[in-house]
Design an enzyme around this catalytic site. Structure first.
Site, PDB file in Angstrom:
ATOM      1  CG  HIS A   1      -0.698   0.323   2.071  1.00 32.93           C
ATOM      2  ND1 HIS A   1      -0.151  -0.726   3.400  1.00 32.93           N
ATOM      3  CD2 HIS A   1       0.029   1.868   3.213  1.00 32.93           C
ATOM      4  CE1 HIS A   1       0.146  -0.356   4.986  1.00 32.93           C
ATOM      5  NE2 HIS A   1       0.600   1.146   4.628  1.00 32.93           N
TER       6      HIS A   1
ATOM      7  CD  GLU B   1      21.263  12.024   6.138  1.00 32.56           C
ATOM      8  OE1 GLU B   1      22.462  12.463   5.311  1.00 32.56           O
ATOM      9  OE2 GLU B   1      20.737  12.621   6.001  1.00 32.56           O
TER      10      GLU B   1
ATOM     11  CG  ASP C   1       0.150  -3.913   2.988  1.00 28.49           C
ATOM     12  OD1 ASP C   1       0.339  -3.461   1.426  1.00 28.49           O
ATOM     13  OD2 ASP C   1      -0.445  -3.418   3.708  1.00 28.49           O
TER      14      ASP C   1
ATOM     15  N   GLY D   1       1.574   6.775   8.550  1.00 24.93           N
ATOM     16  CA  GLY D   1       3.372   6.512   8.799  1.00 24.93           C
ATOM     17  C   GLY D   1       4.470   5.948   8.708  1.00 24.93           C
TER      18      GLY D   1
ATOM     19  CB  SER E   1       2.669   2.160   5.408  1.00 23.00           C
ATOM     20  OG  SER E   1       1.222   1.801   6.870  1.00 23.00           O
ATOM     21  N   GLY E   2       5.033  -0.089   5.922  1.00 25.74           N
ATOM     22  CA  GLY E   2       6.606  -0.249   5.760  1.00 25.74           C
ATOM     23  C   GLY E   2       7.567  -0.539   5.796  1.00 25.74           C
TER      24      GLY E   2
HETATM   25  N1  ARG Z   1      -1.297   2.327   6.924  1.00 25.50           N
HETATM   26  C1  ARG Z   1      -0.233   2.805   8.122  1.00 25.50           C
HETATM   27  C2  ARG Z   1       0.428   3.558   7.486  1.00 25.50           C
HETATM   28  O1  ARG Z   1       0.131   3.449   5.736  1.00 25.50           O
HETATM   29  C3  ARG Z   1      -0.068   1.955   9.063  1.00 25.50           C
HETATM   30  C4  ARG Z   1      -1.185   1.903  10.046  1.00 25.50           C
HETATM   31  C5  ARG Z   1      -0.470   1.205  11.158  1.00 25.50           C
HETATM   32  N2  ARG Z   1      -1.508   1.200  12.439  1.00 25.50           N
HETATM   33  C6  ARG Z   1      -1.069   0.676  13.685  1.00 25.50           C
HETATM   34  N3  ARG Z   1      -2.502   0.986  15.031  1.00 25.50           N
HETATM   35  N4  ARG Z   1      -0.435  -0.124  13.605  1.00 25.50           N
HETATM   36  O2  ARG Z   1       1.498   4.092   7.455  1.00 25.50           O
END
Ligand code: ARG
Length: 267
Positions: A69, A93, A115, A210, A212-213
């Site tokens: 995503h 960096e 995902d 934020g 995520s990944g």
């Molecule tokens: N989908 C979110 C992102 O794009 C991450 C969500 C994770 N949420 C959580 N409660 N652990 O950053």
């Protein structure tokens, strides 16, 4: 239900909204600042304007593991390794543009199943004091309920509402069994075999938008990729992660499969 479906749109919308309102949701929740360059395989995915939007892990000098995503299109993306303060140039960096994005064929953006995405870089990262490779779990291995793992990222924490995330943060969370995570007062059957949950039954510590990944690390290996949730740090809803051990074979095939084919002389 919509709040369960954390998609890239949420990340982008939030990034755009950051300056115009008080943050309603925090990001790495309940954690603390990580020591500089202590998680050397962690990379930041940035938009071409330099805005951090997702985390990732360097699994090969040419490849980054992240969430499907987080796909905003290869042209729009920049990968930064050796980062610590995400909006400040510190001299450690390394920057690379993606060559190809490999999204898992089973990825479903409405269920968040599978995902997971691999990004091949145009140029390899150089491994040094600030950049290293992430160890992965073996195919099919699990982590026991209660096992404490660590999640890290450049998401906001609640107390810094309204500020762009700067310094890398990290928090520890225990694994929650899929049975518990799927119970009717939690995710009610939406957790597939390709997901793992982690969080305290009292809430308060979690990944968030934020992050995520980014990696969930158990016993030094990347067992999870930050994927979705319902709010952040909610006692009833643990964080949901892509179960990396279910995809180890796919990862190896994607990374090494092409090389092996190249070396077959009769082809
Ligand atoms: N989908 C979110 C992102 O794009 C991450 C969500 C994770 N949420 C959580 N409660 N652990 O950053």
């Amino acid at each position: 239900m919509t709040s369960l479906l954390m998609c890239l749109c949420c990340v982008l919308l939030e990034l755009m909204a950051v300056h115009s309102r008080v943050l309603m949701q925090s990001r790495i929740v309940g954690g603390h600042t990580a020591a500089p360059n202590s998680i050397r395989y962690l990379v930041s995915l940035k938009s071409t304007s330099g805005q951090h939007f997702c985390g990732g892990s360097l699994v090969h000098r040419y490849w980054v593991l992240t969430a499907a995503h987080c796909n905003i299109g290869a042209e729009q993306m920049m990968i930064v390794a050796g980062d610590y303060k995400v909006n400040i140039f510190e001299g450690t960096e390394q920057y690379a543009k993606p060559r190809i994005l490999v999204i898992h064929p089973l990825y479903n953006r409405s269920t968040n199943n599978a995902d997971i995405m691999l990004i091949k870089l145009r140029a390899p990262m150089v491994l040094n004091k600030y950049v290293s490779l992430a160890p992965l779990p073996r195919q099919g291995t699990g982590v026991a309920e209660g096992h404490v793992c660590r999640v890290s990222g450049w998401g906001y924490n609640s107390l810094e509402g309204g500020q762009v995330p700067v310094t890398l943060r990290t928090v520890t969370v225990p694994i929650v069994s899929t049975a518990r995570c799927n119970s009717s007062d939690s995710f009610n059957g939406n957790i597939t075999a390709n997901m793992i949950c982690a969080g305290y039954s009292t809430g308060g510590k979690d990944a968030c938008k934020g992050d995520s990944g980014g990696p969930l690390v158990c016993d030094r290996r990347i067992y999870g990729v930050v994927s979705w949730g319902n709010g952040c740090g909610d006692a009833k809803f643990p964080g949901v992660y892509t179960a990396v051990s279910r995809f180890r074979r796919w990862i190896d095939q994607t990374i090494y499969g092409s090389y092996l084919r190249c070396f077959k002389p009769w082809r």
